[in-house]
Design an enzyme around this catalytic site. Structure first.
Site, PDB file in Angstrom:
ATOM      1  N   ARG A 180       0.838  -1.205   0.000  1.00 17.38           N
ATOM      2  CA  ARG A 180       0.000   0.000   0.000  1.00 17.38           C
ATOM      3  C   ARG A 180       0.869   1.249   0.000  1.00 17.38           C
ATOM      4  O   ARG A 180       0.564   2.232  -0.682  1.00 17.38           O
ATOM      5  CB  ARG A 180      -0.939   0.004   1.210  1.00 17.38           C
ATOM      6  N   CYS A 235      -1.307   6.229   9.002  1.00 19.60           N
ATOM      7  CA  CYS A 235      -1.629   4.963   8.333  1.00 19.60           C
ATOM      8  C   CYS A 235      -2.718   5.262   7.313  1.00 19.60           C
ATOM      9  O   CYS A 235      -2.670   6.304   6.656  1.00 19.60           O
ATOM     10  CB  CYS A 235      -2.055   3.903   9.344  1.00 19.60           C
TER      11      CYS A 235
END
Length: 275
Positions: A180, A235
């Site tokens: 990611r 995050c």
């Protein structure tokens, strides 16, 4: 003592009146699971905090997928559980580490002094055969005062300033899995990649079978980061950044903040660049 508490230590404190055990079990994508698990069985006397209903606020155009809760509402919930500023709080989840860590970071932001994470979570507690039941406890109403610590929260404006004006002054840590971070795979957010200038420290690497690594092992993970730098952790939505926050503090870093909006907030501004 840092943020971590072992099951044996919690057991030794079990009869203290000035303690609240906080069940933070949750499952992303299945928001009712954590509450059902709590109602089925939990550490004796534990109270329940829901990630999305209690530990997060209403999702809006900006602010990310798990923004800060309304602090007055959250304060009211603490008071309904008989929690004061002097109460010892011990949070646990199923052993994932992220949901209880979010609670610990949030209470730190609110200025609470005695807040801990049960290392290993509910799984560790159960493996030892310690007290658990399905009873829903009742506590007398209390009073709680917010003492906000802005020093542990990074705003969108701060992160924006970092990327544009002072990239050498701050270490920006992306806690997501490497695929990611690199933009190879993005199963949740509308855009892939990372905030420019960020480095990748995957949050799961600070844990082993639900337990935080020892301080020396955590120091090894962050050995490339100067203790003199300000650190901002993010995050996807501000939840899995929390284990990195706790791990950095356990490793001896002092200037650590969480960007709660995280990548999902960053990409809500269409002109922001992506690395």
């Amino acid at each position: 003592m840092g943020y971590l508490m072992e099951s044996e230590e919690l057991l030794s404190m079990f009869d203290m009146g000035n303690i609240r055990i906080c069940d933070c079990r949750f499952k992303l994508g299945a928001p009712d699971v954590g509450r059902k698990e709590y109602e089925k069985e939990h550490i004796t006397g534990a109270i329940y905090f829901d990630l999305e209903k209690d530990l997060s606020g209403q999702v809006k155009e900006h602010g990310g997928r798990h923004p800060l809760p309304n602090l007055d509402h959250f304060k009211n919930k603490l008071e309904s559980y008989g929690i004061t500023n002097d109460t010892i709080l011990v949070a646990y989840d199923g052993g994932e580490g992220s949901f209880a860590s979010r609670f610990v970071w949030l209470l730190t932001y609110m200025g609470h002094q005695n807040v801990y994470l049960l290392n290993g979570g509910y799984r560790a507690w159960k493996e030892r055969g310690y007290y658990s039941d399905d009873q829903l406890p009742h506590y007398e109403q209390a009073e709680y005062q917010l003492k906000i610590r802005e020093s542990v929260l990074a705003s969108y404006q701060e992160v924006k300033e970092f990327t544009e004006q002072r990239p050498d002054d701050v270490v920006l840590i992306d806690s997501r899995e490497t695929k990611r971070f690199l933009g190879v795979e993005e199963p949740i957010d509308k855009k892939a990649g990372h905030i420019p200038g960020a480095i990748n420290k995957v949050w799961t690497n600070v844990l082993e079978e639900g337990y935080y690594l020892q301080a020396e092992e955590l120091k090894e993970i962050y050995k490339d980061i100067s203790h003199d730098k300000e650190i901002i952790v993010y995050c996807g939505s501000g939840v899995t950044a929390s284990p990195n926050y706790i791990a950095l503090k356990e490793a001896g870093f002092t200037h650590v903040k969480v960007y709660v909006g995280s990548f999902s907030d960053w990409i809500s501004y269409p002109d922001n660049p992506i690395g």
